[in-house]
Enzyme design. Structure first.
Site, mmCIF file in Angstrom:
data_model
loop_
_atom_site.group_PDB
_atom_site.id
_atom_site.type_symbol
_atom_site.label_atom_id
_atom_site.label_comp_id
_atom_site.label_asym_id
_atom_site.label_seq_id
_atom_site.Cartn_x
_atom_site.Cartn_y
_atom_site.Cartn_z
ATOM 1 N N ARG A 62 0.864 -0.871 -0.104
ATOM 2 C CA ARG A 62 0.035 -0.003 0.043
ATOM 3 C C ARG A 62 0.879 1.319 -0.169
ATOM 4 N NH1 ARG A 62 2.568 1.796 3.554
ATOM 5 N NH2 ARG A 62 0.971 3.508 3.597
ATOM 6 N N GLY A 63 0.320 2.322 0.155
ATOM 7 C CA GLY A 63 1.107 3.520 -0.219
ATOM 8 C C GLY A 63 1.080 4.193 -1.765
ATOM 9 N N ALA A 64 0.749 5.339 -2.040
ATOM 10 C CA ALA A 64 0.706 5.595 -3.625
ATOM 11 C C ALA A 64 1.892 5.052 -4.328
ATOM 12 C CB ALA A 64 0.053 6.914 -3.658
ATOM 13 N N ARG A 96 -7.464 -0.440 -6.811
ATOM 14 C CA ARG A 96 -7.794 0.666 -5.706
ATOM 15 C C ARG A 96 -8.123 1.942 -6.302
ATOM 16 N NH1 ARG A 96 -4.383 0.987 -0.469
ATOM 17 N NH2 ARG A 96 -6.248 1.903 0.193
ATOM 18 N N GLN A 194 -1.784 2.010 9.832
ATOM 19 C CA GLN A 194 -0.367 2.244 9.050
ATOM 20 C C GLN A 194 0.417 3.079 9.883
ATOM 21 O OE1 GLN A 194 -3.545 2.844 7.812
ATOM 22 N NE2 GLN A 194 -3.545 2.540 5.533
ATOM 23 N N ASP A 235 -2.249 10.904 -1.863
ATOM 24 C CA ASP A 235 -2.656 9.803 -3.067
ATOM 25 C C ASP A 235 -3.055 10.460 -4.111
ATOM 26 O OD1 ASP A 235 -2.904 8.234 -0.198
ATOM 27 O OD2 ASP A 235 -2.877 6.885 -1.786
ATOM 28 N N ASN A 245 -5.819 12.017 0.782
ATOM 29 C CA ASN A 245 -4.928 11.151 1.562
ATOM 30 C C ASN A 245 -5.384 10.469 2.609
ATOM 31 O OD1 ASN A 245 -1.888 10.826 2.084
ATOM 32 N ND2 ASN A 245 -2.243 11.657 4.056
ATOM 33 N N LYS A 246 -4.911 9.983 3.335
ATOM 34 C CA LYS A 246 -5.609 8.889 4.499
ATOM 35 C C LYS A 246 -6.618 9.635 5.040
ATOM 36 C CE LYS A 246 -5.006 5.278 4.618
ATOM 37 N NZ LYS A 246 -6.051 4.627 3.933
HETATM 38 O O1 MRU Z 1 -4.606 3.215 2.283
HETATM 39 P P1 MRU Z 1 -2.778 3.373 1.960
HETATM 40 O O2 MRU Z 1 -2.135 2.888 3.189
HETATM 41 O O3 MRU Z 1 -2.704 2.997 0.809
HETATM 42 O O4 MRU Z 1 -2.943 4.923 2.153
HETATM 43 C C1 MRU Z 1 -1.605 5.395 2.028
HETATM 44 C C2 MRU Z 1 -1.665 6.813 2.237
HETATM 45 O O5 MRU Z 1 -2.856 7.480 2.558
HETATM 46 C C3 MRU Z 1 -0.337 7.504 2.218
HETATM 47 O O6 MRU Z 1 -0.394 8.816 3.081
HETATM 48 C C4 MRU Z 1 -0.003 8.187 0.691
HETATM 49 O O7 MRU Z 1 -0.153 7.092 -0.218
HETATM 50 C C5 MRU Z 1 1.022 8.602 0.379
HETATM 51 S S1 MRU Z 1 2.481 7.425 0.607
HETATM 52 C C6 MRU Z 1 4.194 8.169 0.347
#
Ligand code: MRU
Length: 343
Positions: A62-64, A96, A194, A235, A245-246
């Site tokens: 996970r993470g963009a 996603r 996370q 994201d 973002n999250k």
């Molecule tokens: O649901 P996730 O864990 O994929 O969400 C991740 C985030 O929201 C991060 O803050 C974002 O992707 C930036 S990661 C460098």
């Protein structure tokens, strides 16, 4: 196939210790299963795009930026196995909906394939560029933060969320290795945790001082004068500089504004979506009720109660102090400038 190995450091030969979320091995992709952290370091071996799509969906990765890199490798695996390119692309694209890096990376490998270039070379390039962008953002970002700063961060934006180093957490890493002694308030980041599971794990490995807090603690710490800056990732960034973002990011931005605390977004330009004007157009992923109603397999809500689980929120440009990219530091409304220049 699943097997366990110890974590490897220094993938790019730099002197700092580094965590890696995935390794490309030409006919397979090794992936650190982030659902298992911090309990154990379990590595998955993925050999086709269907497995990669599943790993993105179920958040083993996970993470963009990491999603983008891994999807690009998934595309390579799929076409190497003889699946039609368009089918492979669509399968990976439908994993996603919010992180723009996913579509950006898939478009790059598909274009390479259609133009008769090697999509594998393109995928390797995407990974390398992301790592280099993170190092640049780390340097740029650290120049904006004073020594001994108490930084609040949300979700995981570290090496685990990228090709390495990290975005917001990359700036914190840079501060640490420059001897500026940052202290990090780590939002636990319900419900997937996370922050407490992944960010704290990364910080602990590198000896960066931190404390895990519940998400609802952030506002009070700000009021007490215990937060000097908020650093988050993104994201998706729209043309007007709004940021997805999250879930919980918007709350932090509003609180930071109330308390006069700078709120920085750190993201590579691969997160900037040139086709989206404002926050209202960003697709927000809704995930399962189960992820909210259970924690580590234990129920934390009555079975019969419904739950509403939005995985992301959006923060309007007005609440963002600046966006730190590999091409420079921009006021949110200036972010489209990054679309016109080369890295
Ligand atoms: O649901 P996730 O864990 O994929 O969400 C991740 C985030 O929201 C991060 O803050 C974002 O992707 C930036 S990661 C460098």
């Amino acid at each position: 196939m699943i097997h366990i190995i110890t974590l490897t450091f220094n993938p790019y030969g730099s002197k700092e210790m580094e965590v890696k979320a995935f390794y490309w091995e030409r006919d397979r992709l090794k992936l650190l299963d982030q659902r298992e952290l911090p309990r154990r370091e379990l590595w998955l071996t993925l050999t086709d795009h269907l497995q990669v799509a599943q790993a993105i969906k179920n958040m083993a990765v996970r993470g963009a930026p990491a999603i983008g890199c891994v999807a690009a490798y998934g595309f390579v695996l799929g076409v190497k196995k003889g699946y039609p390119a368009k089918e492979v692309y669509e399968t990976l694209k439908n994993t996603r909906p919010t992180a723009y890096n996913l579509f950006w990376a898939l478009n790059r490998v598909l274009k390479a394939y259609q133009e008769g270039r090697d999509p594998e070379e393109e995928a390797v390039k995407i990974e390398r560029e992301d790592y280099e962008a993170n190092k640049k953002m780390g340097k740029l970002g650290s120049s904006l933060i004073k020594p001994n700063a108490r930084i609040l961060t949300h979700c995981n934006t570290g090496a685990l969320a990228t090709a390495g180093w990290g975005t917001a957490l990359g700036v914190i890493r840079s501060l640490h290795y420059e001897g500026k002694k940052p202290f990090v308030w780590v939002d636990e980041t319900r419900p997937y945790l996370q922050g407490s599971r992944l960010t704290a794990w990364e910080l602990l490995k590198e000896g960066i001082p931190h404390s895990v807090i519940t998400d609802s603690t952030a506002g009070y710490l700000m009021k007490k004068g215990l937060v000097d800056a908020v650093l988050v990732g993104a994201d998706r960034i729209t043309r007007r500089g709004d940021v997805a973002n999250k879930i919980g990011t918007y709350t932090l931005a509003a609180l930071a504004r109330r308390h006069g605390i700078p709120f920085f977004v750190v993201a590579p330009t691969s997160t900037v979506d040139p086709t989206t004007e404002s926050e209202n157009e960003i697709p927000i992923e809704e995930r399962s009720e189960e992820e909210v109603k259970t924690c580590g397999g234990c129920p934390v809500a009555p079975d019969g109660s419904p739950a509403y689980h939005l995985a992301f929120d959006t923060t309007p440009a007005e609440l963002i102090t600046a966006i730190i990219t590999e091409k420079g530091v921009f006021k949110p409304h200036e972010i489209t400038k990054t679309l016109d220049t080369k890295l």
